[in-house]
Motif scaffolding. Sequence first.
Motif, short mmCIF file in Angstrom:
data_model
loop_
_atom_site.label_atom_id
_atom_site.label_comp_id
_atom_site.label_asym_id
_atom_site.label_seq_id
_atom_site.Cartn_x
_atom_site.Cartn_y
_atom_site.Cartn_z
N SER A 188 47.27 40.24 34.30
CA SER A 188 47.09 39.17 33.31
C SER A 188 45.63 38.75 33.29
O SER A 188 45.07 38.38 34.32
N SER A 195 43.98 35.10 26.23
CA SER A 195 44.57 35.80 27.38
C SER A 195 45.42 36.95 26.86
O SER A 195 45.85 36.96 25.71
N THR A 248 39.12 35.96 34.36
CA THR A 248 39.99 35.99 35.53
C THR A 248 41.09 37.03 35.28
O THR A 248 41.61 37.12 34.18
N SER A 258 44.72 38.44 37.16
CA SER A 258 45.72 38.27 38.22
C SER A 258 46.54 39.55 38.29
O SER A 258 47.09 40.00 37.29
N LYS A 311 47.39 38.18 43.42
CA LYS A 311 46.09 37.57 43.72
C LYS A 311 45.30 37.40 42.43
O LYS A 311 45.50 38.13 41.46
N SER A 312 44.37 36.46 42.45
CA SER A 312 43.51 36.22 41.30
C SER A 312 42.08 36.60 41.63
O SER A 312 41.61 36.37 42.75
N TRP A 313 41.40 37.16 40.64
CA TRP A 313 40.06 37.70 40.82
C TRP A 313 39.20 37.31 39.62
O TRP A 313 39.70 37.15 38.52
N ARG A 314 37.90 37.23 39.84
CA ARG A 314 36.94 37.04 38.75
C ARG A 314 36.27 38.39 38.50
O ARG A 314 35.90 39.10 39.44
N GLN A 338 37.37 37.96 44.68
CA GLN A 338 38.58 37.15 44.82
C GLN A 338 38.25 35.67 44.69
O GLN A 338 37.22 35.20 45.17
#
Length: 114
Positions: A22, A31, A80, A82, A86-89, A113
């Motif tokens: 996502s 998004s 961002t 996901s 986990k979420s990441w930039r 992260q």
Amino acid sequence: MTIDFEALALGPIYDVMSVSASFALAKGAGSFTLPAIDMTAGLEITLGSVDIPTIQPVAMIRAADLAAQSKRPDQLLGATVSLSGKSWRIESYKPKPGPAGEAHGEYALILVQI
């Protein structure tokens, strides 16, 4: 005769190895969800003619999937993503062109992260 690299190679790889990712663009610009290959454990990066193993987290996406969302890879910078819980930039990206060019290959999204 033309060989469809996306259908013969990338399609089956993404069918087996991808997860749902996502994406939330920076500054509330929208998004969407794409299939991605989670390589957050690291990826070997080629600099010139030298392959360098790295622990840099990466997510791979198909260029055609991104184009189907009417997005360019530079629009993902600062976004961002996901995946796998986990979420990441997204810090940067590296094109991985297919035999027919960049639009028929993948992008390696370089992640941090958050």
